[in-house]
Design a protein around this motif. Sequence first.
Motif, PDB file in Angstrom:
ATOM      1  N   THR A   2       0.783  -1.280  -0.192  1.00 29.09           N
ATOM      2  CA  THR A   2      -0.094   0.032   0.071  1.00 29.09           C
ATOM      3  C   THR A   2       0.734   1.163   0.350  1.00 29.09           C
ATOM      4  O   THR A   2       1.917   1.577   1.102  1.00 29.09           O
ATOM      5  CB  THR A   2      -0.696   0.044   1.181  1.00 29.09           C
ATOM      6  OG1 THR A   2      -1.524  -1.554   0.921  1.00 29.09           O
ATOM      7  CG2 THR A   2      -2.187   1.295   1.110  1.00 29.09           C
ATOM      8  N   LYS A   5       2.252   2.933   3.145  1.00 30.59           N
ATOM      9  CA  LYS A   5       2.342   2.882   4.842  1.00 30.59           C
ATOM     10  C   LYS A   5       2.725   1.667   5.223  1.00 30.59           C
ATOM     11  O   LYS A   5       3.474   0.994   4.480  1.00 30.59           O
ATOM     12  CB  LYS A   5       0.908   2.557   4.390  1.00 30.59           C
ATOM     13  CG  LYS A   5       0.246   4.213   3.613  1.00 30.59           C
ATOM     14  CD  LYS A   5      -1.382   4.257   4.223  1.00 30.59           C
ATOM     15  CE  LYS A   5      -1.901   5.478   4.268  1.00 30.59           C
ATOM     16  NZ  LYS A   5      -3.560   5.822   3.141  1.00 30.59           N
ATOM     17  N   LYS A   6       2.807   1.995   6.340  1.00 31.28           N
ATOM     18  CA  LYS A   6       3.228   1.003   7.305  1.00 31.28           C
ATOM     19  C   LYS A   6       2.912   0.869   8.317  1.00 31.28           C
ATOM     20  O   LYS A   6       1.896   2.076   8.791  1.00 31.28           O
ATOM     21  CB  LYS A   6       5.179   1.762   7.339  1.00 31.28           C
ATOM     22  CG  LYS A   6       5.536   1.755   6.781  1.00 31.28           C
ATOM     23  CD  LYS A   6       6.837   2.854   6.652  1.00 31.28           C
ATOM     24  CE  LYS A   6       7.575   3.430   5.411  1.00 31.28           C
ATOM     25  NZ  LYS A   6       8.641   4.598   6.480  1.00 31.28           N
ATOM     26  N   GLU A  31      -0.532   2.949  11.512  1.00 28.72           N
ATOM     27  CA  GLU A  31      -0.383   3.661  10.469  1.00 28.72           C
ATOM     28  C   GLU A  31       0.047   4.390  10.601  1.00 28.72           C
ATOM     29  O   GLU A  31      -0.390   5.331  11.313  1.00 28.72           O
ATOM     30  CB  GLU A  31      -1.464   2.946  10.073  1.00 28.72           C
ATOM     31  CG  GLU A  31      -1.815   2.737   8.280  1.00 28.72           C
ATOM     32  CD  GLU A  31      -2.551   3.330   7.384  1.00 28.72           C
ATOM     33  OE1 GLU A  31      -2.703   2.566   7.166  1.00 28.72           O
ATOM     34  OE2 GLU A  31      -3.382   4.313   7.781  1.00 28.72           O
ATOM     35  N   ASP A  33       2.336   6.529   7.465  1.00 22.36           N
ATOM     36  CA  ASP A  33       2.008   6.647   5.928  1.00 22.36           C
ATOM     37  C   ASP A  33       3.557   7.041   5.850  1.00 22.36           C
ATOM     38  O   ASP A  33       4.778   7.004   6.274  1.00 22.36           O
ATOM     39  CB  ASP A  33       1.439   8.158   5.359  1.00 22.36           C
ATOM     40  CG  ASP A  33       2.485   9.628   6.086  1.00 22.36           C
ATOM     41  OD1 ASP A  33       3.457   9.225   6.904  1.00 22.36           O
ATOM     42  OD2 ASP A  33       1.873  10.730   6.247  1.00 22.36           O
ATOM     43  N   GLU A  34       4.162   7.347   4.156  1.00 24.45           N
ATOM     44  CA  GLU A  34       5.386   7.003   3.651  1.00 24.45           C
ATOM     45  C   GLU A  34       6.290   8.604   4.429  1.00 24.45           C
ATOM     46  O   GLU A  34       7.510   8.529   4.412  1.00 24.45           O
ATOM     47  CB  GLU A  34       5.119   7.392   1.823  1.00 24.45           C
ATOM     48  CG  GLU A  34       4.522   8.986   1.729  1.00 24.45           C
ATOM     49  CD  GLU A  34       3.028   8.886   1.604  1.00 24.45           C
ATOM     50  OE1 GLU A  34       2.208  10.037   1.734  1.00 24.45           O
ATOM     51  OE2 GLU A  34       1.885   7.559   2.142  1.00 24.45           O
ATOM     52  N   ASN A  35       5.451   9.569   4.258  1.00 31.81           N
ATOM     53  CA  ASN A  35       6.386  10.500   5.712  1.00 31.81           C
ATOM     54  C   ASN A  35       6.474  10.514   7.202  1.00 31.81           C
ATOM     55  O   ASN A  35       7.147  10.907   8.368  1.00 31.81           O
ATOM     56  CB  ASN A  35       5.565  11.716   5.644  1.00 31.81           C
ATOM     57  CG  ASN A  35       5.910  12.075   4.204  1.00 31.81           C
ATOM     58  OD1 ASN A  35       7.263  12.236   3.131  1.00 31.81           O
ATOM     59  ND2 ASN A  35       4.950  12.756   3.618  1.00 31.81           N
ATOM     60  N   ASP A  36       6.495   8.624   7.739  1.00 36.19           N
ATOM     61  CA  ASP A  36       5.857   8.682   8.939  1.00 36.19           C
ATOM     62  C   ASP A  36       5.726   9.039  10.304  1.00 36.19           C
ATOM     63  O   ASP A  36       5.073   9.432  10.754  1.00 36.19           O
ATOM     64  CB  ASP A  36       7.766   7.914   9.264  1.00 36.19           C
ATOM     65  CG  ASP A  36       8.749   7.097   8.897  1.00 36.19           C
ATOM     66  OD1 ASP A  36       8.222   6.117   7.997  1.00 36.19           O
ATOM     67  OD2 ASP A  36      10.071   8.022   8.556  1.00 36.19           O
ATOM     68  N   GLN A  38       2.141   9.412  11.634  1.00 35.89           N
ATOM     69  CA  GLN A  38       1.035   8.559  11.675  1.00 35.89           C
ATOM     70  C   GLN A  38      -0.552   8.869  11.325  1.00 35.89           C
ATOM     71  O   GLN A  38      -0.734  10.782  11.032  1.00 35.89           O
ATOM     72  CB  GLN A  38       0.558   8.429  13.452  1.00 35.89           C
ATOM     73  CG  GLN A  38       1.340   8.084  14.413  1.00 35.89           C
ATOM     74  CD  GLN A  38       1.533   7.856  15.665  1.00 35.89           C
ATOM     75  OE1 GLN A  38       0.542   8.627  16.423  1.00 35.89           O
ATOM     76  NE2 GLN A  38       2.230   8.515  16.642  1.00 35.89           N
ATOM     77  N   THR A  39      -1.406   7.990  11.032  1.00 37.69           N
ATOM     78  CA  THR A  39      -2.386   8.368   9.983  1.00 37.69           C
ATOM     79  C   THR A  39      -3.675   8.629  10.513  1.00 37.69           C
ATOM     80  O   THR A  39      -4.551   9.028  11.059  1.00 37.69           O
ATOM     81  CB  THR A  39      -2.789   7.631   8.571  1.00 37.69           C
ATOM     82  OG1 THR A  39      -3.172   5.924   9.787  1.00 37.69           O
ATOM     83  CG2 THR A  39      -1.924   7.055   8.180  1.00 37.69           C
ATOM     84  N   LYS A  88       1.402  -3.427   4.036  1.00 36.39           N
ATOM     85  CA  LYS A  88       2.010  -2.712   4.177  1.00 36.39           C
ATOM     86  C   LYS A  88       3.217  -3.229   4.815  1.00 36.39           C
ATOM     87  O   LYS A  88       3.096  -4.119   5.324  1.00 36.39           O
ATOM     88  CB  LYS A  88       1.292  -1.936   5.413  1.00 36.39           C
ATOM     89  CG  LYS A  88      -0.170  -1.720   5.214  1.00 36.39           C
ATOM     90  CD  LYS A  88      -1.033  -0.575   6.337  1.00 36.39           C
ATOM     91  CE  LYS A  88      -2.032  -0.283   5.480  1.00 36.39           C
ATOM     92  NZ  LYS A  88      -3.089  -0.839   6.760  1.00 36.39           N
TER      93      LYS A  88
END
Length: 167
Positions: A2, A5-6, A31, A33-36, A38-39, A88
Amino acid sequence: MTAGKKVIINTETTGLYPKDGHKLVEIAAIEIDENDVQTGAVFHAYINPERKISKEVTAVHGLNNKFLKNYPPFAAYKDEFLRFIEGKEIIGHHVQFDMNFINNEIGFELPNKVTDTLEIARKAFPGQKNNLCALSERLKIKIKNSPFNGALLDTLHVCEVYKRTKK
């Protein structure tokens, strides 16, 4: 995967080895995002291990059979958890411990990429204590203190350790 996402994961268990019948009692994932960043997406569950938890283990994480008896076993959360982590990267501190329990509970080995912040920390701080408490102190990570080692609280610590040591 994804799009960048991590998920940061952490677990609490009834003991050290799933092969000895030990089980998950708590699992948490947040979760990023790509910028680390939190979503806001969070997976958290208390789990009835359907086995006795020793007083020694309860002293570590504060969870006991009386508290957990009204929660379902992991099977009730399995599908939701798998959807949450699908595609992820999984990040955790000493993450193979968590993965051994998760893979045992779901009945197969997850295909996700896995990153261990303990390995990152050992490279960043060779020869030093690199457990989560030592790293949080060294990196001046300030997150609500708790006398117990809870999975959700620990995911927040792991997230900060990851962001501050991954470079």
